[in-house]
Each structure stands twice: as structure tokens, then as C-alpha cells.
Design an enzyme around this catalytic site. Sequence first.
Site, PDB file in Angstrom:
ATOM      1  N   ARG A   1     118.337 113.922  53.561  1.00 16.83           N
ATOM      2  CA  ARG A   1     117.061 113.620  53.328  1.00 16.83           C
ATOM      3  C   ARG A   1     116.057 114.347  54.030  1.00 16.83           C
ATOM      4  O   ARG A   1     116.283 114.278  55.195  1.00 16.83           O
ATOM      5  CB  ARG A   1     116.982 112.218  53.369  1.00 16.83           C
ATOM      6  CG  ARG A   1     115.440 111.610  52.941  1.00 16.83           C
ATOM      7  CD  ARG A   1     114.892 110.379  53.492  1.00 16.83           C
ATOM      8  NE  ARG A   1     113.621 110.126  52.959  1.00 16.83           N
ATOM      9  CZ  ARG A   1     112.946 109.408  53.654  1.00 16.83           C
ATOM     10  NH1 ARG A   1     113.439 108.433  54.885  1.00 16.83           N
ATOM     11  NH2 ARG A   1     111.646 108.968  53.386  1.00 16.83           N
TER      12      ARG A   1
ATOM     13  N   GLU B   1     118.138 105.689  46.416  1.00 15.90           N
ATOM     14  CA  GLU B   1     117.753 107.323  46.714  1.00 15.90           C
ATOM     15  C   GLU B   1     118.814 107.775  47.594  1.00 15.90           C
ATOM     16  O   GLU B   1     119.186 109.300  47.068  1.00 15.90           O
ATOM     17  CB  GLU B   1     116.899 107.063  48.224  1.00 15.90           C
ATOM     18  CG  GLU B   1     115.208 106.483  47.483  1.00 15.90           C
ATOM     19  CD  GLU B   1     114.712 106.167  48.647  1.00 15.90           C
ATOM     20  OE1 GLU B   1     113.749 106.984  49.064  1.00 15.90           O
ATOM     21  OE2 GLU B   1     114.662 105.142  49.023  1.00 15.90           O
TER      22      GLU B   1
ATOM     23  N   ARG C   1     100.216 100.223  57.646  1.00 16.06           N
ATOM     24  CA  ARG C   1      99.411 101.418  57.276  1.00 16.06           C
ATOM     25  C   ARG C   1      98.221 100.709  56.351  1.00 16.06           C
ATOM     26  O   ARG C   1      98.114 100.129  55.467  1.00 16.06           O
ATOM     27  CB  ARG C   1      99.885 102.773  56.449  1.00 16.06           C
ATOM     28  CG  ARG C   1     100.930 103.226  57.492  1.00 16.06           C
ATOM     29  CD  ARG C   1     101.544 104.652  56.785  1.00 16.06           C
ATOM     30  NE  ARG C   1     102.976 104.367  57.025  1.00 16.06           N
ATOM     31  CZ  ARG C   1     104.029 104.705  56.393  1.00 16.06           C
ATOM     32  NH1 ARG C   1     103.764 105.285  54.901  1.00 16.06           N
ATOM     33  NH2 ARG C   1     105.216 104.416  56.394  1.00 16.06           N
TER      34      ARG C   1
ATOM     35  N   HIS D   1     108.140 109.494  48.679  1.00 17.54           N
ATOM     36  CA  HIS D   1     109.219 108.609  48.090  1.00 17.54           C
ATOM     37  C   HIS D   1     109.627 109.304  46.907  1.00 17.54           C
ATOM     38  O   HIS D   1     110.067 108.531  45.785  1.00 17.54           O
ATOM     39  CB  HIS D   1     108.605 107.120  47.772  1.00 17.54           C
ATOM     40  CG  HIS D   1     108.117 106.486  48.751  1.00 17.54           C
ATOM     41  ND1 HIS D   1     106.817 105.828  48.853  1.00 17.54           N
ATOM     42  CD2 HIS D   1     108.754 106.230  50.179  1.00 17.54           C
ATOM     43  CE1 HIS D   1     106.631 105.290  50.079  1.00 17.54           C
ATOM     44  NE2 HIS D   1     107.779 105.362  50.738  1.00 17.54           N
TER      45      HIS D   1
ATOM     46  N   ASN E   1     120.434 110.647  56.579  1.00 17.45           N
ATOM     47  CA  ASN E   1     119.013 110.304  56.601  1.00 17.45           C
ATOM     48  C   ASN E   1     118.590 110.095  58.204  1.00 17.45           C
ATOM     49  O   ASN E   1     118.966 109.165  58.441  1.00 17.45           O
ATOM     50  CB  ASN E   1     118.621 109.397  55.696  1.00 17.45           C
ATOM     51  CG  ASN E   1     117.219 108.978  55.736  1.00 17.45           C
ATOM     52  OD1 ASN E   1     116.401 109.418  56.426  1.00 17.45           O
ATOM     53  ND2 ASN E   1     116.848 107.864  54.953  1.00 17.45           N
TER      54      ASN E   1
END
Length: 402
Positions: free
Chosen positions: A95, A389, A245, A184, A13
Site C-alpha cells: 500500500r 482494501e 483533523r 482512501h 502496509n
Amino acid sequence: MESTINPTVLVVNCGSSSLKFAIVDPATGEQYLTGLAEALGLPEAQISWRFGDSDKQKANLPSGANHTVALAYLEEQILEGKPELMKSFIAVGHRVVAGGELFSQPTLITDEVVKGIEQCIPLAPLHNPAHLLGIAAARRLFSELPHVAIFDTAFHQTMPAKAYIYPLPYELYKEHAVRRYGAHGTSHYYVTTEAAKMLGKPVEETNIITAHLGNGGSVSAIKNGQCVDTSMGLTPLEGIVMGTRSGDIDPSIVFFLADTLGYNIEQVRDTLNKKSGLLGISGKTSDFRGILEGVDAGDEQCKLAFDIYCYRLAKYIASYYVAVGKVDALVFTGGIGENSMPMRAAVLKMLEGFGYVESPEANAAARFGNSGLITTAESAKAFVIPTNEELVIAQGAAKFAK
Ligand code: AMP
């Protein structure tokens, strides 16, 4: 350990200056090795790793080391003396954040697929170029293995048009692919399959709402095991409140910032992505633990950040009853979802009208990697399920093993 190693997948990743790696048994989820190379491209480039549950080890990489140097270090130094582990690799799983409308499944990486990931760069300008660096380096170093891309957006490709089309001029979608893609996806997919097991239902008959709450966060509506809506949009800026964010805001705030306050487009981008959310409201931290500490210490701004976070999250969850219909369970995951008891208690309280009643004991027990039901026996069901994940990536890649 070496003599009992099953076939494994090397999971990679890549961020722009980091490379996370894991060696995962796709059949059991066992992680033989996990690690992280950081500060790549900088003088202080370093790498840390851990075999199974053993102590973390650390080393400096050569100054300015890039993704290729980090992977070579993994192969030549970390795995030195562990030939069984090296031989156990059956695939490399990468990923990839944005797959646009091009990719809806784990995909064997060819030169053509690399071009597709390049095409999706405008959808993830920070992430996709970094993934491409990692893919190129890993394909060179592990050239005999199949390399497979697992896209964060893939699980959301089942959304109906009414969920992914924005109420904008239609040609922006038709000609420029401006639409909701979500993010996600591997996490939402993983907790969906786990929730189905906990409910004792086939996944294709499972209706749930999943809340992946980490530094970034998103909520998804899952009907019959498929994603029918999600809170992140064209980019990961839309949706719930996040660490830095803003999530949803009135788009006219952008005009206000520009016209009235004289912000240029970079300043607007920076404000919404890096200076808003928990950090913006609290003025102190983007880290949820810091917010909770502030709340305990009586900090008013931290309390406000906590309240806005929970309120907006609960509103999203409530709105997904429209998308899902009859909901079997609500699932919390991600660093905040898996660990923050006060957040879960506050959100469940706001969702009282939907039949949720927190069990304080069960809620307190579900943290630090423990999964479980956190509501009372009579309540609508809410679960905490730690995400995985890496396992989804390993399983997706293992399908292409020779
Ligand atoms: P992630 O991006 O999934 O690693 O999640 C990171 C977020 O999880 C950060 O905001 C952390 O503060 C938060 N987090 C991690 N551990 C805890 C905890 N014990 N209680 C509350 N929040 C936590």
C-alpha cells in the site's frame, strides 16, 4: 488448511513505526494470515498475528526492531512449519498513500518507481518514507517475487480538472503540482464495485456517493464507475470532520492563529492535524465510540461533536449530487460508516430532501461486518458495505504474478 491453499499475495502496509501484513487469496478474498508489527524502532517492538479465524498470537521483537526485522520474523518464525503457505506467494502488494500524478494504476516496483514514490514524499511526508522502508525490506527478503505498489490516490486520478484544480494562482499547480489528489482510493474503489453488484448494474453504469468514515474519512462522487470528485485534497486534512483533523475550515483561521495568537507553523500544523476534529470539539476523544458513549451519558461537547460530524458529512454528500447527477446509491464504509447506526440515521434524516428514508431495523442489522441496504423499499438507496482494501491490493498485485 495447508493442502487447499490457492495462490496468495503478501499484502504489506507500512507506517513509520508499524507494519500491517496479510496473506490474501486474490481470487476469493480469503485471508490466511493477518498481523501487525508495532512500536518498531522502540524498545517495546512487538508483533501479533492470527491464522484465519484462529486465536491471536503475540511476541516481542528484539528491542528497536525495524521493518526488516519484522518481515524476517514473519518469514522465519510465523511461517515456520508452513511451507505450503510460503510457496503460495505469487506477489507482494504494497500500500502506498501518495502517488501524485505519477501513478494511476497498480505499478510493478522498479528502482525507477521507488524514485517516483520518493518524489511524492512532500504529499505524504509521514507515510511515503515508511512505505519505502517496507518496500526496501520486502524486496530484499522476497527478492524472487514481483513487488507491486497500490496507490491510495490512484482511483481519484479520473477526476476532471474542475474538481482537482484549486482556485489559486495557476502556477502553483503547473509548477508545484498543488492540486486535489484525494485518499482512501482503494476503499472507494472496492465499495464502488460491490455497490454495482448489489445494484445489479455494470460498474461502468453505476453512479454512487461513497463515504469512507474511519479515523480519517473522505467522501467520493462516482459517476459511471469513475471518481469525479473527492473530499480530501492535496493532503488528508481537507474535507469532512475526522478523529483529530479539522477537515474544511476558513484558511484565514491559520492567519488568526499566527497573527493574533502567536502560533508558529508547527503549532498550526499540530492543531489542525492532531488536536481538532472530534477530539478538538469534544475535548475528550477522537474515537467515535467514545463520542457515542458521551452522547448517551448527556455530555454536551460530545453531542456537539456528533452533530457537527453528521451535519458536515451530510452537506458533502448533498454537494456531490452536483458532481454525479442521478445517484443510484449512497454507501457507508470504514469503522464509523460500517458500525455507527446513530450517525447513519442522523445523516439520512438530513438528506430527506434527496429521498432517503432510513429503515431502523435494516440500519440496526448492518454492523459488525454485515453489509446491506439500510433504507426503506420506497427510499433512495443507502448501503453499508464493509471495505476490503487488502483484497484490492492483492488483486492489483496478482496481475503482475509471473
Ligand atoms: P477505521 O479507521 O476504519 O479503523 O475506523 C476507526 C473508527 O471507527 C474509530 O473512530 C472507532 O471509534 C469507530 N468505530 C469502530 N467500531 C465502532 C462502533 N461499533 N460504533 C461506532 N464507531 C465505531
